[in-house]
Motif scaffolding. Structure first.
Motif, mmCIF file in Angstrom:
data_model
loop_
_atom_site.group_PDB
_atom_site.id
_atom_site.type_symbol
_atom_site.label_atom_id
_atom_site.label_comp_id
_atom_site.label_asym_id
_atom_site.label_seq_id
_atom_site.Cartn_x
_atom_site.Cartn_y
_atom_site.Cartn_z
ATOM 1 N N PRO A 1 0.722 -1.157 0.127
ATOM 2 C CA PRO A 1 0.112 0.054 0.128
ATOM 3 C C PRO A 1 0.844 1.173 -0.177
ATOM 4 N N TRP A 2 0.337 2.378 -0.430
ATOM 5 C CA TRP A 2 1.174 3.454 -0.616
ATOM 6 C C TRP A 2 1.792 4.299 0.630
ATOM 7 N N ASP A 3 0.956 3.818 1.652
ATOM 8 C CA ASP A 3 1.363 4.680 3.203
ATOM 9 C C ASP A 3 2.222 3.522 3.986
ATOM 10 N N ASN A 4 3.116 2.533 3.361
ATOM 11 C CA ASN A 4 3.902 1.789 4.320
ATOM 12 C C ASN A 4 5.454 2.298 4.250
ATOM 13 N N SER A 5 5.809 2.915 5.046
ATOM 14 C CA SER A 5 7.163 3.544 4.969
ATOM 15 C C SER A 5 8.129 2.748 5.078
ATOM 16 N N GLU A 6 7.881 1.591 5.495
ATOM 17 C CA GLU A 6 9.270 0.436 5.604
ATOM 18 C C GLU A 6 9.323 0.077 4.173
ATOM 19 N N LYS A 7 8.267 0.011 3.103
ATOM 20 C CA LYS A 7 8.486 -0.621 2.026
ATOM 21 C C LYS A 7 9.349 0.446 1.161
ATOM 22 N N TYR A 8 9.211 1.655 1.385
ATOM 23 C CA TYR A 8 9.880 3.054 0.859
ATOM 24 C C TYR A 8 11.303 2.481 1.257
ATOM 25 N N ASP A 9 11.682 2.267 2.498
ATOM 26 C CA ASP A 9 13.162 2.054 2.634
ATOM 27 C C ASP A 9 13.672 0.884 1.894
ATOM 28 N N GLU A 10 12.795 -0.092 1.771
ATOM 29 C CA GLU A 10 13.328 -1.333 0.807
ATOM 30 C C GLU A 10 13.493 -0.834 -0.634
ATOM 31 N N ILE B 1 6.925 10.613 2.310
ATOM 32 C CA ILE B 1 7.295 9.298 2.853
ATOM 33 C C ILE B 1 8.817 9.101 1.983
ATOM 34 N N LEU B 2 8.703 9.147 0.821
ATOM 35 C CA LEU B 2 9.595 8.740 -0.365
ATOM 36 C C LEU B 2 10.871 9.618 0.171
ATOM 37 N N GLN B 3 10.634 10.838 0.321
ATOM 38 C CA GLN B 3 12.002 11.819 0.481
ATOM 39 C C GLN B 3 12.707 11.339 1.909
ATOM 40 N N LYS B 4 11.811 10.997 2.902
ATOM 41 C CA LYS B 4 12.448 10.460 4.357
ATOM 42 C C LYS B 4 13.319 9.301 4.028
ATOM 43 N N SER B 5 12.960 8.355 3.041
ATOM 44 C CA SER B 5 13.569 7.101 2.905
ATOM 45 C C SER B 5 14.729 7.468 2.257
ATOM 46 N N MET B 6 14.742 8.421 1.142
ATOM 47 C CA MET B 6 15.889 8.797 0.130
ATOM 48 C C MET B 6 17.057 9.375 1.365
ATOM 49 N N ARG B 7 16.725 10.096 2.144
ATOM 50 C CA ARG B 7 17.503 10.826 3.117
ATOM 51 C C ARG B 7 18.125 9.663 3.821
ATOM 52 N N LYS B 8 17.577 8.852 4.323
ATOM 53 C CA LYS B 8 17.966 7.838 5.143
ATOM 54 C C LYS B 8 18.952 6.894 4.493
ATOM 55 N N HIS B 9 18.766 6.743 3.059
ATOM 56 C CA HIS B 9 19.555 6.004 2.366
ATOM 57 C C HIS B 9 20.503 6.579 1.213
#
Length: 192
Positions: free
Chosen positions: A48-57, A85-93
């Protein structure tokens, strides 16, 4: 899933790139053979679009991210939260490159919006309001514009924003015009 994203993924795979592709759990791939034809270079993440853990993956080990949300397949009021959500994961990685596909008429190109497309978008607004799914969003164009602003305001993010004209289902022609200046109206195949 939108036609622009589908064609971008296929073209990236054919060019030899490794692709991580997030799709809704209920989406069907445009070509079921993609998973078997490109098993070493295609990672499909169903979420689903709102699963932040999957954006990290999704973004782990990526060089760049392509965002091509289609208002026929993603509710417009989800565009901005998805981008956050996507940009948060992008910063993290430490992924610093994004290509954002919005639409002609977004942000500062709003005065060049083709009237036929404008009418279609306003009809879509009426349908969203009538169905009670419009929530905090008034306009599809305003949601794309807000998504662009989030990308532009991000620190240390290198971005390219593409604003294609009205997208059609036709075959690739290779005869499109790419320009940094504002061009009024037009149509382009999703394959281009």
């Amino acid at each position: 899933m939108g036609a622009v994203a589908q064609h971008a993924v296929v073209q990236a795979l054919e060019a030899g790139h490794f692709v991580s592709w997030m799709v809704n759990p209920t989406d069907h791939l445009p070509d079921p053979c993609l998973e078997t034809d490109f098993p070493q270079v295609l990672c499909i993440i169903r979420s689903p679009w709102d699963n932040s853990e999957k954006y990290d993956e999704l973004v782990a080990e990526c060089d760049a991210v392509l965002v091509a949300l289609d208002f026929n397949h993603t509710r417009p009021e989800q565009f901005v939260p998805i981008q956050h959500i996507l940009q948060k994961s992008m910063r993290k990685h430490n992924v610093q490159r994004v290509i954002l596909v919005t639409m002609h008429g977004s942000a500062e190109s709003s005065r060049q919006l083709d009237w036929e497309l404008w009418a279609k978008l306003n009809i879509n607004q009426v349908f969203y309001v009538a169905l009670g799914t419009m929530a905090p969003c008034w306009s599809i164009v305003s949601q794309y514009s807000a998504q662009e602003q989030i990308v532009k305001n991000a620190e240390s993010l290198k971005y390219t924003i593409l604003r294609p004209a009205a997208v059609t289902d036709g075959p690739a022609t290779g005869t499109y015009l790419a320009s940094p200046s504002h061009i009024f109206g037009g149509y382009i195949s999703a394959a281009d």
